[in-house]
Design an enzyme around this catalytic site. Structure first.
Site, PDB file in Angstrom:
ATOM      1  N   ASP A 132      -9.714  -3.711  -5.696  1.00 36.75           N
ATOM      2  CA  ASP A 132      -9.209  -2.863  -4.617  1.00 36.75           C
ATOM      3  C   ASP A 132      -9.733  -1.446  -4.794  1.00 36.75           C
ATOM      4  O   ASP A 132      -9.571  -0.844  -5.860  1.00 36.75           O
ATOM      5  CB  ASP A 132      -7.681  -2.868  -4.647  1.00 36.75           C
ATOM      6  CG  ASP A 132      -7.059  -2.220  -3.419  1.00 36.75           C
ATOM      7  OD1 ASP A 132      -7.784  -1.547  -2.669  1.00 36.75           O
ATOM      8  OD2 ASP A 132      -5.852  -2.393  -3.219  1.00 36.75           O
ATOM      9  N   HIS A 135      -8.315  -5.011  -1.211  1.00 33.92           N
ATOM     10  CA  HIS A 135      -7.044  -4.429  -0.782  1.00 33.92           C
ATOM     11  C   HIS A 135      -6.200  -5.438  -0.013  1.00 33.92           C
ATOM     12  O   HIS A 135      -4.980  -5.368  -0.041  1.00 33.92           O
ATOM     13  CB  HIS A 135      -7.331  -3.207   0.097  1.00 33.92           C
ATOM     14  CG  HIS A 135      -6.137  -2.342   0.341  1.00 33.92           C
ATOM     15  ND1 HIS A 135      -5.435  -1.734  -0.678  1.00 33.92           N
ATOM     16  CD2 HIS A 135      -5.501  -1.978   1.488  1.00 33.92           C
ATOM     17  CE1 HIS A 135      -4.439  -1.031  -0.169  1.00 33.92           C
ATOM     18  NE2 HIS A 135      -4.460  -1.162   1.146  1.00 33.92           N
ATOM     19  N   SER A 150       0.847  -1.187   0.000  1.00 29.11           N
ATOM     20  CA  SER A 150       0.000   0.000   0.000  1.00 29.11           C
ATOM     21  C   SER A 150       0.892   1.251   0.000  1.00 29.11           C
ATOM     22  O   SER A 150       1.674   1.447  -0.922  1.00 29.11           O
ATOM     23  CB  SER A 150      -0.954  -0.029   1.188  1.00 29.11           C
ATOM     24  OG  SER A 150      -2.020   0.869   1.004  1.00 29.11           O
TER      25      SER A 150
END
Length: 728
Positions: A658, A693, A572
């Site tokens: 995501d 995610h 991320s």
């Protein structure tokens, strides 16, 4: 690709077509050849991602056996049939359990009894893996709910105060768009009430007739708190609060005593609380401290001497935050005239993260010496000269994480979680009246795990500006300090998120192969307090990236690590770090694994219509309005700084659904890397087509994802075989 793969056997990567578009801001024009990959519904996009997956599979086929071995190691060390420690709420003990061969948890409860003996009544019933629990009621079986669905995830669970209803949110795509349902726990039937497209977080009104929930806007920002009255049409759901500032995040919680709904609106820099009295029909929202005061705070109501007060955890003249006690009546006065009583003063060496209350005690979460721990204060005498000193449960290890796991308002105990890099998760009950700690469970690690075979130590690297950077260094105890060992360096470094000590079954597969595992606590995280975070955000963001490189150099100089055998990993915002490090110092890493990487940050943040973009301004700055922020971000955003260089082996791992970091960012980045690299190492893109995610859903699927990432790194480092221990 393995070290033994002949060059002529390597397949050709798919070539993304170029469709140049121009983006102009502040007099600067950037030509983007791969922006067309953002068209999620375009068949050419899905065809390209499918081709990328096929290429990735072909290139990494030689790692398949290693992946299977690592997956099996994770599985064989894990107690697959297991139960959590029951936690009491009102008349029930709630717990979850897992069963061997099943992907998802099962939520259960058994009835509690009240004998008048507090110690007995609050001692959880004994539950043994694999043994039926007498009187067990299954509330929710994730395995049944997930049947026939490509993805399954729960976004929240809530039980009504009387224990008769269960509300839960379910996601079947991975896009974090949940459907709210309500189950009658007495009949086992679902109520007809169903609310689509809700966000995380649920709560029942005290009487169980209403359910509170949040809704996101088109940019995936939670902006509404709504309430659904059971038995009424969804169209009639009331909006209790709507936040129109695109840079503010909205959430809610019920107070510990269940008398107030607390709606929080804020950013990482300041906040605002709106409170609703749930005991008074027709009550309206009232504001505690306006956001105009630019104070970052959290609030929890508490009655002292019959008078309503609020415990505030805040940064008013306190960068690391402090705790104050304020009578509710004070908030009607101008801030400068309000009387606030200090409960926990500001300390430059202690970060106060939050506070919770029970009927008798205040429970603090604090961070000192990089580690998080719990402190307890009695409410009697709070804010007066008679206030007692805080008590802190004592643990032997230095690098630990101790958190509040549960604190029911009427409970005489609080529940703590405890873990370290070498100690599997433990659950303790802490008796508030005596300070006694009772160990309720330590997660069992199968396969003969022996913690004395490993070492976890703190090292300090020196950054270029002289700042000392804490590193957590994990290794086998029998490794030699001869500069020959492979290493994997992991970091995050954003949003004041700390990479705290924690046990990982999967990580043992790397350590057993002789890999030195390092967590670099770079600036931008929260390990060293608020200043540490501020030194790694906005116009200081580059410190995060250079800190990681400086940490790598320290490892090489420590004598533990072979400079030719270092891998880097992050996800991320940590994936942005991976992209920046790849551009800064590609020669220092043998491989880089970038998980759901935020590598096209400038393009994303320049478009406030994209998911969560406006909320990012507080972290990175606003490049739309500020030319200096634009220039600064332009200098480091990974996609726009790919250059002619010999890049290492790189894997970008993402998910098609995501909503936090869109798949298009790593897809564009990989295409640009392949065009610019002067090296011959493979650069691959792996897209989970049914994930979010966090990747695919289900614990076995997650283990496979971890095994894939670890195998990619271990193969590149030439550390594929488990080495026998010298003490065996």
């Amino acid at each position: 690709m393995t070290a033994e793969t002949p060059v002529d056997a390597v397949p050709r990567p798919p070539a993304a077509k170029k469709m140049p578009v121009e983006r102009t801001h502040h007099g600067d024009t950037f030509t983007d050849s791969y922006e067309w990959l953002r068209e999620k519904d375009n068949p050419e996009v899905t065809a390209h991602l499918t081709a990328e997956n096929a290429y990735t599979e072909a290139v990494t086929r030689g790692q398949e056996q290693l992946r299977e071995r690592i997956f099996s190691e994770i599985k064989n060390r894990t107690q697959e049939t297991d139960l959590s420690v029951p936690a009491r709420k009102k008349g029930w003990w709630y717990y979850s359990r897992t069963e061997e061969g099943k992907q998802y948890g099962i939520q259960c409860r058994v009835a509690a009894v009240d004998t008048g003996d507090l110690a007995a009544d609050w001692t959880p019933p004994e539950v043994v893996p694999g043994r039926p629990v007498e009187g067990e009621q299954v509330l929710l079986d994730g395995n049944l709910l997930a049947e026939g669905k490509p993805f399954f995830s729960l976004g929240g669970l809530a039980v009504s105060e009387d224990g008769s209803l269960l509300a839960y949110c379910e996601d079947n795509a991975g896009d974090e768009r949940f459907t709210l349902r309500v189950k009658d726990l007495e009949s086992g039937e679902l109520l007809p009430d169903e609310v689509a497209n809700v966000f995380y977080g649920l709560g029942f009104s005290p009487d169980g007739t209403r359910v509170f929930y949040t809704v996101v806007d088109d940019s995936w920002r939670p902006f509404q708190v709504k309430v659904h009255t059971l038995g009424t049409p969804v169209e009639e759901d009331e909006v209790l609060y709507q936040e129109d500032d695109v840079a503010m995040w909205t959430g809610f919680e019920l107070s510990a005593n269940r008398t107030q709904l607390l709606i929080s609106v804020g950013s990482s820099e300041y906040s605002e609380y709106r409170v609703l009295d749930l005991t008074t029909p027709g009550a309206e929202l009232t504001t505690l401290i306006s956001r105009d005061e630019r104070i970052l705070y959290e609030a929890e109501p508490v009655r002292l001497g019959g008078v309503l007060h609020y415990v505030l955890t805040h940064n008013r003249e306190a960068k690391n935050s402090m705790v104050s006690l304020v009578a509710a009546s004070e908030f009607a006065r101008p801030l400068k005239d309000q009387q606030w009583t200090t409960v926990v003063p500001h300390d430059d060496a202690v970060r106060v993260n939050g506070a919770a209350v029970t009927r008798t005690h205040l429970v603090l979460s604090v961070r000192r010496d990089t580690t998080e721990r719990v402190q307890v204060l009695h409410l009697e005498g709070l804010g007066t000269p008679a206030q007692a000193a805080p008590a802190e449960p004592a643990f032997e290890e230095a690098l630990i994480t101790s958190n509040l796991a549960n604190a029911e308002f009427d409970s005489p105990i609080i529940r703590l979680s405890y873990t370290s890099f070498l100690t599997p998760p433990r659950i303790y009950d802490y008796v508030l009246a005596t300070g006694e700690l009772a160990l309720r469970k330590e997660t069992e690690v199968l396969g003969g795990y022996r913690p004395e075979r490993y070492v976890a130590e703190r090292q300090w690297a020196k950054a270029a500006d002289g700042t000392l950077l804490p590193l957590s260094v994990l290794r086998r105890a029998d490794l030699r300090q001869d500069g020959s060992n492979p290493a994997l360096v992991y970091a995050y470094g954003s949003y004041e998120v700390s990479m705290d000590p924690g046990f990982s079954v999967a990580r043992l597969s790397l350590l057993d192969r002789g890999i030195v595992y390092v967590v670099a606590h770079v600036r931008g995280g929260g390990e060293m307090g608020r200043t540490w975070y501020e030194q790694g955000k906005k116009l200081n963001k580059k410190n995060t990236f250079t800190d990681f490189v400086d940490a790598t150099d320290h490892l090489v100089g420590s004598g533990w690590v072979d400079p030719r055998r270092i891998a880097a990993m992050g996800g991320s915002a940590g994936g942005l770090l991976m992209g920046a490090v790849a551009n800064l110092a590609p020669e220092k890493y043998r491989a880089i694994v970038a998980q759901v990487p935020f590598v096209d940050a400038l393009t994303t943040i320049l478009d406030p219509e994209l998911p969560l973009s406006a909320l990012e301004w507080e972290e990175w700055g606003n490049p739309i309005t500020d030319p200096e922020v634009y220039r600064y971000m332009k200098e480091y955003t990974p996609y726009e700084n790919v250059r002619a260089a010999e890049y290492p082996r790189i894997a970008a791992v993402t998910s098609f659904n995501d909503t936090r970091v869109l798949y298009v960012e790593p897809a564009k980045w990989v295409a640009e890397l392949r065009e610019k690299t002067t090296g011959s190492e493979p650069i691959v893109l792996k897209t989970e087509m049914d994930g979010g995610h966090g990747g695919a859903s289900g614990r076995y699927a997650r283990w496979k994802d971890v095994a894939w990432d670890y195998a990619f790194a271990a193969d590149a480092l030439g550390a594929t075989e488990v080495q026998p221990f010298t003490d065996a």
